[in-house]
Design a protein around this motif. Structure first.
Motif, PDB file in Angstrom:
ATOM      1  N   UNK A 126       0.834  -1.207   0.000  1.00  0.00           N
ATOM      2  CA  UNK A 126       0.000   0.000   0.000  1.00  0.00           C
ATOM      3  C   UNK A 126       0.870   1.259   0.000  1.00  0.00           C
ATOM      4  N   UNK A 127       1.850   1.309   0.892  1.00  0.00           N
ATOM      5  CA  UNK A 127       2.699   2.496   0.987  1.00  0.00           C
ATOM      6  C   UNK A 127       3.527   2.699  -0.271  1.00  0.00           C
ATOM      7  N   UNK A 128       4.025   1.597  -0.845  1.00  0.00           N
ATOM      8  CA  UNK A 128       4.846   1.701  -2.049  1.00  0.00           C
ATOM      9  C   UNK A 128       4.031   2.204  -3.228  1.00  0.00           C
ATOM     10  N   UNK A 129       2.838   1.659  -3.408  1.00  0.00           N
ATOM     11  CA  UNK A 129       1.983   2.091  -4.513  1.00  0.00           C
ATOM     12  C   UNK A 129       1.673   3.578  -4.414  1.00  0.00           C
ATOM     13  N   UNK A 130       1.294   4.012  -3.221  1.00  0.00           N
ATOM     14  CA  UNK A 130       0.939   5.420  -3.037  1.00  0.00           C
ATOM     15  C   UNK A 130       2.144   6.332  -3.240  1.00  0.00           C
ATOM     16  N   UNK A 131       3.322   5.855  -2.841  1.00  0.00           N
ATOM     17  CA  UNK A 131       4.523   6.669  -2.974  1.00  0.00           C
ATOM     18  C   UNK A 131       5.038   6.728  -4.415  1.00  0.00           C
ATOM     19  N   UNK A 132       4.787   5.675  -5.186  1.00  0.00           N
ATOM     20  CA  UNK A 132       5.376   5.559  -6.516  1.00  0.00           C
ATOM     21  C   UNK A 132       4.455   5.990  -7.653  1.00  0.00           C
ATOM     22  N   UNK A 133       3.165   6.068  -7.396  1.00  0.00           N
ATOM     23  CA  UNK A 133       2.222   6.223  -8.504  1.00  0.00           C
ATOM     24  C   UNK A 133       2.430   7.521  -9.276  1.00  0.00           C
ATOM     25  N   UNK A 134       2.756   8.613  -8.603  1.00  0.00           N
ATOM     26  CA  UNK A 134       2.946   9.872  -9.319  1.00  0.00           C
ATOM     27  C   UNK A 134       4.138   9.795 -10.269  1.00  0.00           C
ATOM     28  N   UNK A 135       5.229   9.193  -9.787  1.00  0.00           N
ATOM     29  CA  UNK A 135       6.406   9.046 -10.646  1.00  0.00           C
ATOM     30  C   UNK A 135       6.143   8.138 -11.824  1.00  0.00           C
TER      31      UNK A 135
END
Length: 259
Positions: free
Chosen positions: A99-108
């Motif tokens: 969950x944290x990785x998806x939210x952190x990476x999605x904009x990039x």
């Protein structure tokens, strides 16, 4: 390729020549069984979750490199239907990490025009994890770049069973009185897999020296080339990926024909 090869692979080892990579022979679809996080952590006297966190960095590196060299589809095996058997603390930590990785990476990923496509039975995941994957999908679904398939709570046998059951249920709904199930062809079953309309993987990579498929894409990899490396997943960088690509390009793919 979107970038100059020297920019994609700026500091290659002496035994690797990035310029040997032939753009026209880059595989369209690469699938990866990411294995070895736990062993990587154990070697460093860390817990397994630390290994999974280190593995996220390798995933990030792989996505960038694959996108840069022109891979059209990348499928990564993040969590299998069998992984629920792992210790509860590890599973809970993984779900939170997803969950944290998806939210952190999605904009990039969105800026790189990558399409994030969850693949598997998301209904069994914690709600926060489901929401993170769906947010990534909604934000990126209209992008025109590389498709990133994240296999989570995925099992290939279940996928095939689900496809057959879907074909049967559609037949019942369309022919309630006469109930006629159509002849199941390869094309029909392929259309009912979790993801359809994309090329089968050209190359399947497995790390950490293991030599098994682990219930991954059993239908789709019928003619994929396999590349296995002893490298543990957190140590798999863009140069290890380049080794896999160059090895793939040395193969003569015959698809059952005589060489």
């Amino acid at each position: 390729m979107k970038k100059p090869i020297d920019e994609i692979f700026p500091n290659p080892p002496e035994d690797l020549d990035p310029h040997a990579l032939i753009e026209e022979r880059v595989p369209k679809h690469v699938a990866v069984i990411m294995d070895g996080n736990g062993r990587w952590a154990k070697k460093r006297l860390l817990n397994r979750l630390n290994g999974h966190k280190a593995g996220v960095e390798a995933v990030r590196e792989l996505i960038r490199a694959a996108n840069d060299v022109g891979v059209e589809c990348l499928t990564i095996y993040s969590f299998s239907t069998e992984n629920w058997k792992r210790p509860e603390e590890e599973v809970t930590g993984l779900m939170d990490l997803f969950a944290k990785t998806m939210l952190a990476e999605v904009d990039g990923l969105h800026e790189e025009h990558v399409v994030v496509c969850p693949m598997g039975d998301l209904s069994a995941l914690p709600q926060d994890t489901q929401d993170a994957f769906m947010k990534a999908w909604e934000k990126t679904k209209d992008n025109d770049g590389m498709k990133l398939f994240v296999a989570v709570n995925y099992g290939s046998r279940k996928e095939i069973c689900d496809a057959v059951n879907e074909i049967v249920m559609e037949a019942i709904e369309q022919h309630e009185e006469t109930y006629t199930v159509p002849l199941v062809t390869e094309e029909l079953l392929s259309k009912h897999l979790y993801v359809s309309g994309i090329p089968d993987p050209d190359l399947l990579i497995r790390t950490s020296g293991e030599m098994r498929l682990s219930n991954f894409l059993l239908w789709q990899i019928a003619y994929s080339e396999f590349y296995c490396t002893d490298t543990l997943w957190p140590d798999f960088d863009r140069y290890e990926f380049l080794r896999a690509l160059l090895d793939y390009q040395s193969r003569n793919r015959r698809f059952g024909a005589v060489s």
